[in-house]
Design a protein around this motif. Structure first.
Motif, PDB file in Angstrom:
ATOM      1  N   GLY A 111      13.000  10.077  -8.862  1.00 57.60           N
ATOM      2  CA  GLY A 111      12.019   9.077  -9.265  1.00 57.60           C
ATOM      3  C   GLY A 111      12.696   7.826  -9.799  1.00 57.60           C
ATOM      4  O   GLY A 111      12.616   6.653  -9.242  1.00 57.60           O
ATOM      5  N   VAL A 112      13.738   8.202 -10.598  1.00 62.12           N
ATOM      6  CA  VAL A 112      14.513   6.989 -11.142  1.00 62.12           C
ATOM      7  C   VAL A 112      14.950   5.948 -10.129  1.00 62.12           C
ATOM      8  O   VAL A 112      15.106   4.833  -9.823  1.00 62.12           O
ATOM      9  CB  VAL A 112      15.533   7.273 -12.294  1.00 62.12           C
ATOM     10  CG1 VAL A 112      16.501   6.302 -12.638  1.00 62.12           C
ATOM     11  CG2 VAL A 112      15.129   7.749 -13.260  1.00 62.12           C
ATOM     12  N   GLY A 168       4.505  10.265  -5.966  1.00 63.61           N
ATOM     13  CA  GLY A 168       5.679  10.987  -6.641  1.00 63.61           C
ATOM     14  C   GLY A 168       5.131  11.228  -8.191  1.00 63.61           C
ATOM     15  O   GLY A 168       5.913  12.399  -8.613  1.00 63.61           O
ATOM     16  N   VAL A 169       4.471  10.591  -8.943  1.00 63.97           N
ATOM     17  CA  VAL A 169       4.007  10.757 -10.419  1.00 63.97           C
ATOM     18  C   VAL A 169       3.461  12.397 -10.058  1.00 63.97           C
ATOM     19  O   VAL A 169       3.473  13.096 -11.101  1.00 63.97           O
ATOM     20  CB  VAL A 169       3.103   9.890 -10.826  1.00 63.97           C
ATOM     21  CG1 VAL A 169       2.614  10.384 -12.077  1.00 63.97           C
ATOM     22  CG2 VAL A 169       3.849   8.667 -11.154  1.00 63.97           C
ATOM     23  N   ALA A 173       1.036  -1.151   0.080  1.00 66.19           N
ATOM     24  CA  ALA A 173      -0.086  -0.034  -0.038  1.00 66.19           C
ATOM     25  C   ALA A 173       0.993   1.335   0.019  1.00 66.19           C
ATOM     26  O   ALA A 173       0.679   2.215  -0.782  1.00 66.19           O
ATOM     27  CB  ALA A 173      -0.832   0.131   1.242  1.00 66.19           C
ATOM     28  N   VAL A 174       1.936   1.420   0.887  1.00 67.23           N
ATOM     29  CA  VAL A 174       2.665   2.319   1.008  1.00 67.23           C
ATOM     30  C   VAL A 174       3.377   2.650  -0.168  1.00 67.23           C
ATOM     31  O   VAL A 174       3.460   3.708  -0.791  1.00 67.23           O
ATOM     32  CB  VAL A 174       3.777   2.359   1.959  1.00 67.23           C
ATOM     33  CG1 VAL A 174       4.618   3.469   2.237  1.00 67.23           C
ATOM     34  CG2 VAL A 174       2.969   2.476   3.313  1.00 67.23           C
ATOM     35  N   ALA A 175       3.882   1.604  -0.974  1.00 60.62           N
ATOM     36  CA  ALA A 175       4.714   1.691  -2.181  1.00 60.62           C
ATOM     37  C   ALA A 175       3.938   2.432  -3.313  1.00 60.62           C
ATOM     38  O   ALA A 175       4.187   3.242  -4.142  1.00 60.62           O
ATOM     39  CB  ALA A 175       5.483   0.458  -2.503  1.00 60.62           C
ATOM     40  N   THR A 176       2.632   1.684  -3.463  1.00 62.40           N
ATOM     41  CA  THR A 176       1.798   2.237  -4.311  1.00 62.40           C
ATOM     42  C   THR A 176       1.676   3.993  -4.166  1.00 62.40           C
ATOM     43  O   THR A 176       1.498   4.571  -5.051  1.00 62.40           O
ATOM     44  CB  THR A 176       0.412   1.382  -4.334  1.00 62.40           C
ATOM     45  OG1 THR A 176       0.662   0.077  -4.201  1.00 62.40           O
ATOM     46  CG2 THR A 176      -0.527   1.944  -5.429  1.00 62.40           C
ATOM     47  N   CYS A 177       1.263   4.039  -2.784  1.00 62.97           N
ATOM     48  CA  CYS A 177       0.703   5.892  -2.701  1.00 62.97           C
ATOM     49  C   CYS A 177       1.940   6.534  -3.099  1.00 62.97           C
ATOM     50  O   CYS A 177       1.984   7.740  -3.439  1.00 62.97           O
ATOM     51  CB  CYS A 177       0.386   5.891  -1.406  1.00 62.97           C
ATOM     52  SG  CYS A 177      -1.166   5.197  -0.681  1.00 62.97           S
ATOM     53  N   LEU A 178       3.301   5.984  -2.661  1.00 62.26           N
ATOM     54  CA  LEU A 178       4.620   6.474  -2.935  1.00 62.26           C
ATOM     55  C   LEU A 178       4.623   6.954  -4.458  1.00 62.26           C
ATOM     56  O   LEU A 178       5.116   7.879  -5.046  1.00 62.26           O
ATOM     57  CB  LEU A 178       5.732   5.995  -2.385  1.00 62.26           C
ATOM     58  CG  LEU A 178       7.113   6.467  -2.751  1.00 62.26           C
ATOM     59  CD1 LEU A 178       7.064   7.946  -2.043  1.00 62.26           C
ATOM     60  CD2 LEU A 178       7.968   5.561  -2.086  1.00 62.26           C
ATOM     61  N   ALA A 179       4.315   6.070  -5.055  1.00 59.04           N
ATOM     62  CA  ALA A 179       4.362   5.929  -6.641  1.00 59.04           C
ATOM     63  C   ALA A 179       3.373   6.896  -7.174  1.00 59.04           C
ATOM     64  O   ALA A 179       3.743   7.899  -7.963  1.00 59.04           O
ATOM     65  CB  ALA A 179       4.390   4.460  -7.213  1.00 59.04           C
TER      66      ALA A 179
END
Lengths: 497, 312
Positions: A477-478, A42-43, A33-39
């Motif tokens: 981001g990269v 970030g976008v 969940a956290v990784a998805t929200c971070l992505a």
């Protein structure tokens, strides 16, 4: 005693995952969940920075720009930074670190995650409109009546706030119950999580109550009882600067614990001197908790709009630099000048220390009363908060993931990719945010997508740094993608090794 | 008219053009120096450039407490300097020239009551304390002038007061935006020498861009002439001579002298009213000397001429 890695057979099927109260599975759920929200967040930030690349870009309308960044900020703060370390690392590591088999309240743990998911859905439901409206309320309490129109977003905030508070309760009680066990008293991770949890319990309760009072006084019937708009505005103001400053320290406390734990792992076996350093770290953390609670108590007494409140806020920020500085000195001294850290976890921990250092120092600029007038409404304050929250908490979280990946996932993360990720992230971060220091000092206000309405030399002084910042955001981001790859592409390994 | 000087930013801070800027900038550079030292020390220690025994010796026993004390003193000094300068920033000098800033039809509008000026651009004299009062409309806005180290975030329906004293002539950019982020086409602040400021005020006082006759009517009302003088052929019960239908014709004074009601007579009456009194009336008109600018005098003359045939 370590928990079973996920390769061992457990009850399977999606429903068992959704209803799990097993802390190891919850760690995985939080991670995804956290990784998805971070992505996503970030976008959003990248889109906003593309808009700011050129002075008169029309990618977003001014209102759209505000919404993009308001949603980015709300998601990053509540859906990434707040739950990252307690939700992922505490769930994965704390019980085994304490020598316990589970948290004291496993079902509360599950409830916290469910509230997080509900809150996340509510927060993104209005796609930035609610976030932008809330940001305006924080900047200007007289608009607090607008809260009534943002019921969805406010409900989402209450849900994630409750989630984080319940998680803190669980962590605090579990540490309290098992603190006597060997290793617990000397683990910086335990200290950091305990300090963060205790801090969160107090400040979270006050913050929650503030929102309730603020909402209550938007209702006619409550106002008829005598609560004036000014009265409730003061409570709503509790959610913005300077009180948010006191709350922000709760977010760095767990990160400080994680970073210190990583450094300690690399120094094993620890000498008696190292244990004294850990005690110094613990005292520093306790001082931060105490000061934060004291500040919050003061805000209840002095309306934040009062001039004395500004003086106290400045004093508090300068005071807070002492324990944070002491922690950083202890960390740096304990690292014993280890040259060329090969392990990515250790590299991330040192990067965290450097970012926290710059973040704390830049906080002094913003907190100085006279200088702060010139800097606080500018991107200088934006850079400061990113150095502390992103460079502080998120980088420490990445370090914890890399360091303890064998325990969490039964894999050893790719050291090569991890090192590359660390370098790219550090370079990208400084490009993205140090340029914001320069932009802010030159007067660039925060929240403006277009800046072509200034002329000549001032514009020439701003444009190149905006371009550098956008480039840096892309590099950052990269770096984050490479960091994720390094975790995903790790080799399976026995976690006991 | 406005001296165009470029604002050349130095490495960090924009051009310094206000009296408080040196103090603010000094604190900035002091903090920057301390920060640079801290970061360099961090990098050297972490990378092992400083020998380990030096690091360990420096972090044991009494040296720790000395370091802590020094850090606390430094931090306390930084806080106190900021506090003292901030108190000075909040208190405008008593003789400051008051300027009101508001949003008018999507643009900033500046009014200087002392000179009856209302303009879409702000021009101020150099070396003069200016008190800037920003009025928020229903949305609130931001008005910031980095070179003057001014930053006013104005809440809706609220007022924000700040003050500054510009130390050199020039054009200094203003960042303006509405609370929702929409930029406001901002003019710069023009700082000029007092003579040029006087000319600027003269051009704009009393009605600004209106044509002379309308401007004259506005001055006529603003200065209170309409209280005592009617603008028609009859006095309408007012205590002083009616002014409609008079311009260009003869006027009989106390004592029998007949003079022409022309521009010179009007100007003299405003500046020295007791010099010539109209027959049948008392010398009760106050003098406007020092309160009326040449452009306003011209405007009144134009207006009275316009009602000289038939009155208003």
């Amino acid at each position: 005693m370590t928990g079973k890695p996920l390769s061992a057979p457990q009850s399977s099927g999606p429903l068992s995952w959704l209803l799990t109260s097993d802390h190891r599975r919850l760690a995985w759920l939080y991670l995804v969940a956290v990784a998805t929200c971070l992505a996503v967040a970030g976008v959003l930030a990248l889109v906003g920075r593309v808009e700011q690349f050129a002075p008169s870009s029309d990618l977003l309308s001014p209102v759209g720009y505000r919404q993009v960044f308001a949603l980015h900020g709300m998601m990053m703060l509540w859906l990434v930074v707040v739950p990252a370390i307690p939700g992922v690392l505490a769930n994965a590591l704390l019980p085994s670190r304490l020598g316990a088999s589970a948290f004291v309240f496993p079902r509360v743990n599950r409830l916290a995650f469910q509230l997080y998911v509900i809150g996340a859905a509510l927060l993104v439901a209005t796609r930035g409109e609610g976030a932008a409206a809330l940001a305006r309320v924080l900047a200007d309490p007289a608009r607090a009546l607008a809260l009534r129109e943002q019921a969805v977003t406010v409900a989402g905030l209450m849900a994630v706030g409750a989630s984080s508070w319940l998680m803190a309760l669980n962590i605090a009680v579990t540490i309290g119950r098992h603190r006597g066990r060997a290793g617990a008293a000397r683990s910086p991770l335990v200290w950091g999580l305990a300090a963060g949890a205790i801090s969160r319990l107090g400040i979270g309760a006050v913050g929650f109550a503030s929102v309730l009072v603020g909402l209550g006084t938007t209702m006619e019937s409550v106002r008829d009882l005598g609560w004036s708009i000014d009265g409730h505005a003061a409570f709503v103001r509790h959610l913005g600067w300077p009180t948010a400053d006191a709350a922000a320290y709760t977010l760095t406390l767990p990160a400080m614990g994680v970073a210190a734990e990583i450094v300690a792992r690399h120094l094993e076996p620890l000498t008696e001197r190292d244990y004294r350093t850990v005690r110094a770290v613990a005292i520093a953390l306790a001082a931060i908790v105490g000061l934060g609670w004291f500040a919050y108590g003061v805000w209840l007494a002095i309306p934040p709009t009062h001039a004395m409140a500004a003086v106290f806020a400045s004093q508090f920020a300068f005071l807070m630099a002492v324990p944070i500085g002491a922690f950083l000195v202890a960390l740096v001294v304990a690292s014993r000048g280890a040259v060329a850290p090969a392990e990515p976890g250790y590299a991330f921990a040192l990067a965290f220390a450097s970012f926290l250092l710059i973040g704390t120092l830049s906080g002094l600029f913003c907190a100085a009363l006279s200088l702060g007038v010139h800097l606080r409404g500018t991107t200088f304050a934006v850079a400061h908060l990113h150095y502390v929250l992103m460079g502080g908490t998120v980088v420490a979280w990445l370090g914890g993931l890399y360091q303890f990946w064998p325990q969490i996932a039964g894999r050893r993360a790719s050291a090569t990719l991890g090192r590359i990720a660390c370098v790219v992230i550090v370079v990208g971060f400084h490009l993205a945010y140090f340029s914001q220091f320069i932009l802010g000092a030159r007067g660039m206000p925060r929240g403006l997508g277009r800046y072509d309405h200034v002329s000549g030399a001032l514009l020439d002084g701003l444009r190149p740094w905006h371009q550098v910042s956008t480039l840096g955001a892309a590099v950052l981001g990269v770096g984050l993608v490479v960091a994720a790859m390094g975790l995903v592409l790790g080799r399976r390994v026995d976690p006991a090794s | 008219m406005i001296i165009a000087a470029s604002t050349v930013p130095n490495a960090w801070l924009p051009d310094s053009a206000s009296s408080m800027a040196p103090a603010i900038d000094a604190l900035f550079y002091a903090l920057l120096s301390a920060s640079t030292i801290a970061v360099v020390a961090f990098v050297l220690t972490v990378s092992g450039r400083i020998p380990r025994r030096v690091v360990e010796a420096a972090s044991t026993g009494w040296r720790v407490w000395v370091g802590l004390a020094l850090a606390s003193v430094g931090l306390g000094a930084g806080f106190l300097v900021g506090l003292v300068d901030w108190v000075a920033l909040r208190q405008a000098p008593g003789d400051a020239l008051v300027v009101h800033v508001r949003i008018d039809d999507g643009r900033f509008a500046y009014s200087i009551p002392a000179f009856d000026v209302d303009a879409p651009e702000l021009v101020v004299p150099v070396d003069t304390p200016i008190q800037l009062i920003s009025h928020g409309d229903e949305d609130g806005h931001l008005w910031s002038a980095p070179a003057l180290r001014l930053h006013a975030a104005v809440s809706p329906q609220a007022r924000t007061t700040t003050w500054f004293e510009a130390t050199k002539p020039g054009r200094f950019d203003v960042f303006g935006s509405r609370a929702d982020g929409t930029p406001i086409a901002s003019t710069a602040v023009g700082v000029v020498v007092p003579d040029v400021f006087g000319e600027w005020v003269d051009e704009r006082a009393g009605g600004g861009d209106l044509p002379p006759v309308e401007r004259g009517r506005k001055v006529f009302v603003d200065l209170g002439c309409a209280v005592c003088h009617s603008e028609t052929l009859e006095s309408g019960g007012k205590a002083c001579p009616p002014l409609g239908g008079r311009y260009g014709g003869p006027t009989t004074l106390v004592g029998g002298e007949v003079i022409a009601f022309d521009g010179d007579y009007v100007r003299e009456s405003l500046l020295d009213p007791s010099a010539k009194i109209v027959a049948g009336f008392q010398p009760v008109m106050p003098s406007f000397a020092g309160r009326i600018r040449p452009r306003q005098l011209d405007a009144i003359v134009a207006y009275l001429e316009s009602i000289g045939d038939t009155g208003r």
